[in-house]
Design an enzyme around this catalytic site. Sequence first.
Site, PDB file in Angstrom:
ATOM      1  N   HIS A 115       0.812  -1.212   0.000  1.00  0.00           N
ATOM      2  CA  HIS A 115       0.000   0.000   0.000  1.00  0.00           C
ATOM      3  C   HIS A 115       0.850   1.269   0.000  1.00  0.00           C
ATOM      4  CE1 HIS A 115      -3.733  -2.278   1.723  1.00  0.00           C
ATOM      5  NE2 HIS A 115      -3.544  -2.489   0.439  1.00  0.00           N
ATOM      6  N   CYS A 142       8.976  18.806  -7.825  1.00  0.00           N
ATOM      7  CA  CYS A 142       9.544  17.464  -7.883  1.00  0.00           C
ATOM      8  C   CYS A 142      11.069  17.576  -7.926  1.00  0.00           C
ATOM      9  CB  CYS A 142       9.039  16.738  -9.130  1.00  0.00           C
ATOM     10  SG  CYS A 142       9.859  15.145  -9.431  1.00  0.00           S
TER      11      CYS A 142
END
Length: 241
Positions: A115, A142
């Site tokens: 997950h 980013c």
Amino acid sequence: MSNAYAQRGVVVLTGAGISAESGLGTFRDVDGIWTKYPLEDLATPEGFARNPEFVQGFYNARRAQLKTSRPNAAHLALSELEAALQAAGRRFTLITQNVDHLHEQAGSQNVLHMHGELLKVRCEACRGVVRWPDDIGVRTPCPTCEAVGLMRPHVVWFGEMPLYMDEIETELARADLFVSIGTSGNVYPAAGFVQLARRAGARTLELNLEPSDGASFFDEARYGKASELVPDWASEIMRRL
């Protein structure tokens, strides 16, 4: 549980129950942080698109909480078991539904975070994934492609495909012992791992605070606190190596 069931390899699945004793809340906590807001606002791509600032703030708070959380006896026991099995030439794979880093903090090496991981973020532009222990904002660039406003938590939200599924299915197919620790047994695909392991001929064991929704699929079950059950079980396996 016979030593014969640990000759090839062991696959362990952990859920929120193993981290609860380290102070991390679960989806099932009646008054927990996850129940204070609709999950469709916190844990879906649509919720993130509607209100990215709110979602980033929520996960920033969860990330900060990890800085004060520590592995408990169950995490440490799994790390010791992994080292012992590897020293004996046997496989050990730890699959976790948890996004915390307590298994790694305890020393576990072969961990598959199906997950995702709270201490990582990813870019929707370049798909790059980087470690990120601090806050992230809606205008955070980013570090790989420098795109602005497209960073998100590296966690699997509802409606998204879990990670490492090919690797997980491979490990389940060649394990002779599958152990589920602290999982609810009602979230797929993880809830189906016990059946995949059984079809491959593995022995199955549930260690949980109470019977899961899939308890009937296990060959053996032990119920109680993970910090007590897991060290006892791991010690049994290590004594037989």
